[in-house]
Enzyme design. Structure first.
Site, PDB file in Angstrom:
ATOM      1  N   ASP A 302       4.676  -1.622  11.518  1.00 58.20           N
ATOM      2  CA  ASP A 302       3.487  -2.247  10.811  1.00 58.20           C
ATOM      3  C   ASP A 302       3.041  -3.200  11.648  1.00 58.20           C
ATOM      4  OD1 ASP A 302       1.848  -2.819   9.033  1.00 58.20           O
ATOM      5  OD2 ASP A 302       3.211  -3.427   7.549  1.00 58.20           O
ATOM      6  N   ASP A 362      -3.340  -2.103   1.345  1.00 52.59           N
ATOM      7  CA  ASP A 362      -2.235  -1.937   0.457  1.00 52.59           C
ATOM      8  C   ASP A 362      -2.782  -1.898  -1.034  1.00 52.59           C
ATOM      9  OD1 ASP A 362      -1.107  -2.427   2.638  1.00 52.59           O
ATOM     10  OD2 ASP A 362       0.229  -4.153   1.690  1.00 52.59           O
TER      11      ASP A 362
HETATM   12  C1  9PG Z   1       5.155  -6.291   4.411  1.00 47.36           C
HETATM   13  C2  9PG Z   1       3.689  -5.254   3.935  1.00 47.36           C
HETATM   14  C3  9PG Z   1       4.004  -3.576   3.516  1.00 47.36           C
HETATM   15  C4  9PG Z   1       2.746  -3.082   3.491  1.00 47.36           C
HETATM   16  C5  9PG Z   1       2.053  -3.141   4.727  1.00 47.36           C
HETATM   17  C6  9PG Z   1       1.798  -4.633   4.896  1.00 47.36           C
HETATM   18  O1  9PG Z   1      -3.066  -9.996   4.580  1.00 47.36           O
HETATM   19  N1  9PG Z   1      -3.206  -8.825   4.851  1.00 47.36           N
HETATM   20  O2  9PG Z   1      -4.440  -8.474   5.149  1.00 47.36           O
HETATM   21  C7  9PG Z   1      -2.054  -7.973   4.746  1.00 47.36           C
HETATM   22  C8  9PG Z   1      -2.554  -6.596   4.601  1.00 47.36           C
HETATM   23  C9  9PG Z   1      -1.190  -5.840   4.363  1.00 47.36           C
HETATM   24  C10 9PG Z   1       0.014  -5.990   4.413  1.00 47.36           C
HETATM   25  C11 9PG Z   1       0.192  -7.605   4.271  1.00 47.36           C
HETATM   26  C12 9PG Z   1      -0.815  -8.411   4.710  1.00 47.36           C
HETATM   27  O3  9PG Z   1       0.911  -5.228   3.988  1.00 47.36           O
HETATM   28  O4  9PG Z   1       0.689  -2.597   4.640  1.00 47.36           O
HETATM   29  O5  9PG Z   1       2.921  -1.796   3.148  1.00 47.36           O
HETATM   30  O6  9PG Z   1       4.973  -3.244   4.792  1.00 47.36           O
HETATM   31  O7  9PG Z   1       3.013  -5.049   4.958  1.00 47.36           O
HETATM   32  O8  9PG Z   1       4.706  -7.266   4.685  1.00 47.36           O
END
Ligand code: 9PG
Length: 535
Positions: A302, A362
């Protein structure tokens, strides 16, 4: 073509425009007879917006700026025209589309009034120009990308239980052991442990909540006849990690020697590794081998965008090429027999190296969250509507890679989606052919559990009728309700939006938000202790 300058071809659109052309150049411009009403915008990485948008209402810059590196391509965050990474398309008068897409990396496309223009960030490369029926043109573009970048070999979609959208970071040995037991004989192929097991982002050793270690946990899951999956974000690290402290020279800096920001999450600033540094590559390979030795054979990597952020690298190569070097090392080290899901990943540079790709932001137990989605005008923020919108616009990647639209919900506990919204998410999984859930078995009543079982067993015939309308075993489904972007804030709402945008640009405000989210989570987890599966 009026090829005055071979490296910057200009093409005039005409009545008898060819269905397919391949041109080469550092940039290419197509002159259109009119300003098109619709533009297909393709965001840079998994979470970035991909959608047809109305060209008459320009999209505001999404807020907060502090999260740009994590949510879109920061180089183009303030670009004035409708634009996208590698590919753009316009809707023509006769329902046909005209698509301009790069066949190489580090490229961008914009609509400037009546000109569709693409350019490579450095050097030059090939472009596909396709004109005709939307679905055929995207299919042809995907075919050409496959020839250049490769196609995922593993086409068997796994059915996954992922810990994130149930337990979030509150996972521990006990909670997972209970889930593993309570899932019983549900037809799931993989149990995937998400964020929350590691000592820190950057320090990929189990934390105190996993006293028996990762091998023991993997063994426990394998005994149920399933594969074990693990989440890591190997290209980034939080400021407080040991890795960042001990190896500051491995991290990407800008031309002034300042660390490049990879965003802000977990209440902390994020930094990213320079994947052109040979020691970084060795470290990444060793990490993947360690994860394999623990017994994991499904790996979700990720926050991968970090490896392709702009900066000054050890080797002076284009940023997406640098990312691809890192991804190849990760892939080779984990081995072809590992199922590799790339997430938060720049789309084109990941093709050919991963088995599955997250194609949207997500999901969440809400349809649309007013604070973040509407006021910040942020289509990247977790939420079911955001997730469906972008994923449905990336289904054309299906022939190249398994397309993961994120998990589907079946539970009514700890979830504010109505039945229709839950069905739409489940149907999205069916049309993308990737089934996953994070529902805790303790939360499902017997009907919900049956619903999950039939979903996991389903192998429906999918027919696409139009842009958003499908038939799933003859049943009509339309994803159109997830597509419209929110109304742009006006009047008093615009003032609120301005204030929230200002606030969300401050690290202290994001830290407080992180703290609040954690307290809410603690309450949910506390309730769990009194809940047993009832099937
Ligand atoms: C774990 C998660 C999960 C999830 C991933 C990712 O702030 N943001 O833009 C943001 C976007 C996605 C995100 C976290 C923060 O999630 O997509 O499935 O694994 O990390 O932390």
């Amino acid at each position: 073509m009026q090829d005055n300058d071979a490296i910057m071809p200009t093409i005039e659109f005409s009545e008898q425009f060819p269905a397919e052309q391949i041109v080469s150049g550092a940039s290419v411009t197509i002159n259109l007879p009119l300003i098109p009403k619709q533009f297909f915008r393709h965001g840079w990485q998994s979470w970035s917006l991909a959608s047809w948008i109305d060209t008459s209402t320009p999209l505001p810059v999404q807020k907060p700026r502090l999260l740009h590196a994590m949510q879109l391509d920061p180089t183009y965050a303030f670009h004035p025209n409708p634009h996208g990474s590698w590919v753009g398309a316009v809707g023509m008068e006769n329902e046909n589309i005209l698509l301009l897409g790069s066949l190489g990396l580090d490229a961008h496309v914009e609509l400037n009034n009546n000109q569709l223009r693409g350019w490579y960030e450095s050097g030059s490369g090939d472009w596909f120009v396709g004109y005709g029926i939307e679905q055929s043109i995207f299919t042809r573009y995907a075919e050409l990308l496959g020839e250049r970048l490769g196609i995922a070999q593993n086409r068997t979609p796994p059915r996954v239980w992922c810990s994130w959208y149930g337990l979030y970071t509150a996972i521990d040995e006990l909670a997972l052991t209970k889930v593993i037991g309570d899932l019983g004989n549900l037809p799931l192929d993989v149990i995937q442990i998400d964020d929350g097991w590691q000592a820190a982002i950057g320090d990929w050793q189990p934390n105190k909540k996993f006293p028996s270690g990762m091998t023991a946990l993997a063994e426990k899951i394998k005994l149920t006849g399933r594969k074990v999956g693990l989440w890591l974000a190997p290209l980034i690290a939080v400021k407080s990690s040991r890795l960042f402290h001990e190896q500051p020279n491995w991290f990407l800096r800008d031309e002034h020697g300042k660390f490049v920001s990879a965003g802000f999450n977990w209440g902390e600033p994020l930094y990213t590794l320079d994947t052109t540094h040979s020691e970084v590559l060795d470290w990444l390979a060793a990490l993947m081998k360690q994860v394999r030795r623990w017994g994991f054979s499904y790996i979700k990597l990720d926050f991968l965008y970090g490896g392709a952020l702009p900066g000054k690298r050890h080797l002076d190569i284009p940023r997406e090429a640098a990312y691809r070097t890192g991804l190849k090392v990760l892939r080779d080290a984990m081995g072809e027999d590992t199922f590799f899901l790339a997430c938060g990943a720049p789309i084109l540079p990941s093709l050919g190296l991963c088995d599955a790709l997250r194609i949207g932001p997500d999901v969440a137990g809400v349809w649309e969250n007013t604070r973040d989605v509407v006021l910040l005008y942020n289509p990247t923020i977790p939420g079911t509507k955001n997730a469906i919108r972008t994923s449905i616009h990336r289904r054309w990647l299906g022939p190249l890679v398994q397309t993961d639209p994120d998990v589907a919900y079946f539970r009514s506990r700890e979830c504010r989606l109505n039945d229709e919204q839950k069905s739409l998410l489940q149907d999205l999984a069916l049309v993308c052919n990737f089934k996953a859930t994070s529902d805790l078995p303790q939360w499902l009543d017997s009907d919900e559990r049956d619903g999950l079982r039939s979903f996991l067993n389903a192998e429906p015939e999918i027919k696409q009728l139009s842009r958003y309308a499908f038939q799933i075993d003859g049943r009509a489904v339309d994803f159109g309700s997830a597509v419209p972007l929110p109304e742009q804030p006006r009047g008093g709402t615009a003032m609120k939006a301005g204030m929230l945008g200002w606030l969300a640009n401050h690290k202290w405000a994001l830290k407080i938000d992180n703290y609040i989210q954690k307290s809410i989570l603690k309450k949910i987890i506390k309730n769990l202790e009194n809940q047993d599966a009832n099937y």
